[in-house]
Design a protein around this motif. Structure first.
Motif, PDB file in Angstrom:
ATOM      1  N   ARG A  55      40.914  37.694  50.723  1.00 15.70           N
ATOM      2  CA  ARG A  55      41.937  37.905  49.702  1.00 15.70           C
ATOM      3  C   ARG A  55      42.584  36.618  49.230  1.00 15.70           C
ATOM      4  NH1 ARG A  55      44.996  43.453  51.480  1.00 15.70           N
ATOM      5  NH2 ARG A  55      43.128  44.489  52.208  1.00 15.70           N
ATOM      6  N   ARG A  56      42.548  35.598  50.045  1.00 18.51           N
ATOM      7  CA  ARG A  56      43.162  34.323  49.657  1.00 18.51           C
ATOM      8  C   ARG A  56      42.311  33.555  48.648  1.00 18.51           C
ATOM      9  NH1 ARG A  56      43.818  32.313  55.662  1.00 18.51           N
ATOM     10  NH2 ARG A  56      41.822  33.375  55.661  1.00 18.51           N
ATOM     11  N   ASP A  57      41.072  33.984  48.436  1.00 17.91           N
ATOM     12  CA  ASP A  57      40.154  33.272  47.547  1.00 17.91           C
ATOM     13  C   ASP A  57      40.336  33.623  46.067  1.00 17.91           C
ATOM     14  OD1 ASP A  57      39.070  32.067  49.751  1.00 17.91           O
ATOM     15  OD2 ASP A  57      37.352  33.427  49.890  1.00 17.91           O
ATOM     16  N   PHE A  58      41.034  34.691  45.752  1.00 17.60           N
ATOM     17  CA  PHE A  58      41.205  35.104  44.359  1.00 17.60           C
ATOM     18  C   PHE A  58      42.637  35.559  44.128  1.00 17.60           C
ATOM     19  CE2 PHE A  58      39.394  38.610  46.812  1.00 17.60           C
ATOM     20  CZ  PHE A  58      40.333  39.610  46.606  1.00 17.60           C
ATOM     21  N   SER A  59      43.019  35.615  42.873  1.00 21.29           N
ATOM     22  CA  SER A  59      44.366  36.064  42.524  1.00 21.29           C
ATOM     23  C   SER A  59      44.328  37.534  42.108  1.00 21.29           C
ATOM     24  CB  SER A  59      44.935  35.227  41.387  1.00 21.29           C
ATOM     25  OG  SER A  59      44.259  35.506  40.188  1.00 21.29           O
ATOM     26  N   ALA A  60      45.484  38.156  42.190  1.00 23.38           N
ATOM     27  CA  ALA A  60      45.585  39.556  41.764  1.00 23.38           C
ATOM     28  C   ALA A  60      45.320  39.664  40.267  1.00 23.38           C
ATOM     29  CB  ALA A  60      46.963  40.109  42.109  1.00 23.38           C
ATOM     30  N   GLY A  61      45.684  38.634  39.519  1.00 24.46           N
ATOM     31  CA  GLY A  61      45.464  38.648  38.074  1.00 24.46           C
ATOM     32  C   GLY A  61      43.994  38.689  37.698  1.00 24.46           C
ATOM     33  N   GLU A  62      43.178  37.961  38.444  1.00 18.84           N
ATOM     34  CA  GLU A  62      41.733  37.965  38.164  1.00 18.84           C
ATOM     35  C   GLU A  62      41.143  39.359  38.363  1.00 18.84           C
ATOM     36  OE1 GLU A  62      39.907  33.736  39.436  1.00 18.84           O
ATOM     37  OE2 GLU A  62      40.855  34.851  41.073  1.00 18.84           O
ATOM     38  N   VAL A  63      41.515  40.008  39.462  1.00 16.83           N
ATOM     39  CA  VAL A  63      40.974  41.343  39.760  1.00 16.83           C
ATOM     40  C   VAL A  63      41.539  42.367  38.781  1.00 16.83           C
ATOM     41  CG1 VAL A  63      40.737  43.117  41.531  1.00 16.83           C
ATOM     42  CG2 VAL A  63      40.699  40.714  42.170  1.00 16.83           C
ATOM     43  N   THR A  64      42.828  42.251  38.471  1.00 15.36           N
ATOM     44  CA  THR A  64      43.444  43.175  37.514  1.00 15.36           C
ATOM     45  C   THR A  64      42.758  43.087  36.163  1.00 15.36           C
ATOM     46  OG1 THR A  64      45.573  42.981  38.630  1.00 15.36           O
ATOM     47  CG2 THR A  64      45.607  43.808  36.383  1.00 15.36           C
ATOM     48  N   ARG A  65      42.489  41.881  35.716  1.00 14.07           N
ATOM     49  CA  ARG A  65      41.813  41.679  34.428  1.00 14.07           C
ATOM     50  C   ARG A  65      40.421  42.308  34.442  1.00 14.07           C
ATOM     51  NH1 ARG A  65      43.738  37.158  33.797  1.00 14.07           N
ATOM     52  NH2 ARG A  65      42.348  35.984  35.167  1.00 14.07           N
ATOM     53  N   ALA A  66      39.679  42.110  35.527  1.00 19.05           N
ATOM     54  CA  ALA A  66      38.326  42.669  35.619  1.00 19.05           C
ATOM     55  C   ALA A  66      38.360  44.196  35.655  1.00 19.05           C
ATOM     56  CB  ALA A  66      37.633  42.128  36.868  1.00 19.05           C
ATOM     57  N   LEU A  67      39.267  44.765  36.462  1.00 21.84           N
ATOM     58  CA  LEU A  67      39.333  46.223  36.577  1.00 21.84           C
ATOM     59  C   LEU A  67      39.835  46.867  35.289  1.00 21.84           C
ATOM     60  CD1 LEU A  67      40.696  46.497  40.223  1.00 21.84           C
ATOM     61  CD2 LEU A  67      38.374  46.970  39.435  1.00 21.84           C
ATOM     62  N   SER A  68      40.730  46.202  34.582  1.00 19.64           N
ATOM     63  CA  SER A  68      41.204  46.722  33.294  1.00 19.64           C
ATOM     64  C   SER A  68      40.060  46.783  32.287  1.00 19.64           C
ATOM     65  CB  SER A  68      42.314  45.843  32.730  1.00 19.64           C
ATOM     66  OG  SER A  68      43.410  45.829  33.578  1.00 19.64           O
ATOM     67  N   ARG A  69      39.232  45.743  32.286  1.00 22.55           N
ATOM     68  CA  ARG A  69      38.088  45.720  31.367  1.00 22.55           C
ATOM     69  C   ARG A  69      37.082  46.820  31.694  1.00 22.55           C
ATOM     70  NH1 ARG A  69      35.807  39.899  31.434  1.00 22.55           N
ATOM     71  NH2 ARG A  69      34.216  40.917  30.173  1.00 22.55           N
ATOM     72  N   LEU A  70      37.031  47.241  32.959  1.00 20.49           N
ATOM     73  CA  LEU A  70      36.131  48.328  33.349  1.00 20.49           C
ATOM     74  C   LEU A  70      36.707  49.705  33.009  1.00 20.49           C
ATOM     75  CD1 LEU A  70      34.843  47.058  36.797  1.00 20.49           C
ATOM     76  CD2 LEU A  70      33.523  47.300  34.695  1.00 20.49           C
TER      77      LEU A  70
END
Length: 102
Positions: A55-70
């Motif tokens: 979890r320390r390797d990525f930000s919540a914003g990166e995952v949120t952006r990817a999941l929103s696009r899905l």
């Protein structure tokens, strides 16, 4: 859909993310969250499962952006609910107490 999380490219499909999260118990939500199926998961938990990274390797914003696009519904950090503050008159009334019965 191609997404970049923690400088690594991933190809995600909504059905694949749902399948990966199936049977995983959601952790308590303290920050951003995403709704997958009927459950709300912390974004960092989902990111860890789908990317197999720490979890320390990525930000919540990166995952949120990817999941929103899905097409998943993402929610921001919940606002803390403030306790109601008593007015000075209410505080004095509590300190003095109620009048004695006559």
């Amino acid at each position: 859909m191609r997404c970049v999380i923690a400088r690594f490219p991933f190809d995600f499909v909504k059905a694949d993310v749902q399948a990966l999260m199936k049977g995983i118990k959601p952790e308590p939500i303290t920050g951003e969250s995403v709704i997958i199926g009927r459950r709300s998961y912390p974004v960092k938990q989902v990111g860890e499962v789908i990317t197999r990274q720490d979890r320390r390797d990525f930000s919540a914003g990166e995952v949120t952006r990817a999941l929103s696009r899905l097409g998943f519904t993402c929610r921001a950090t919940p606002e803390p609910v403030a306790a109601p503050v008593a007015t000075p008159l209410e505080t004095a009334s509590e300190l003095l107490g109620s009048p004695a019965p006559s």
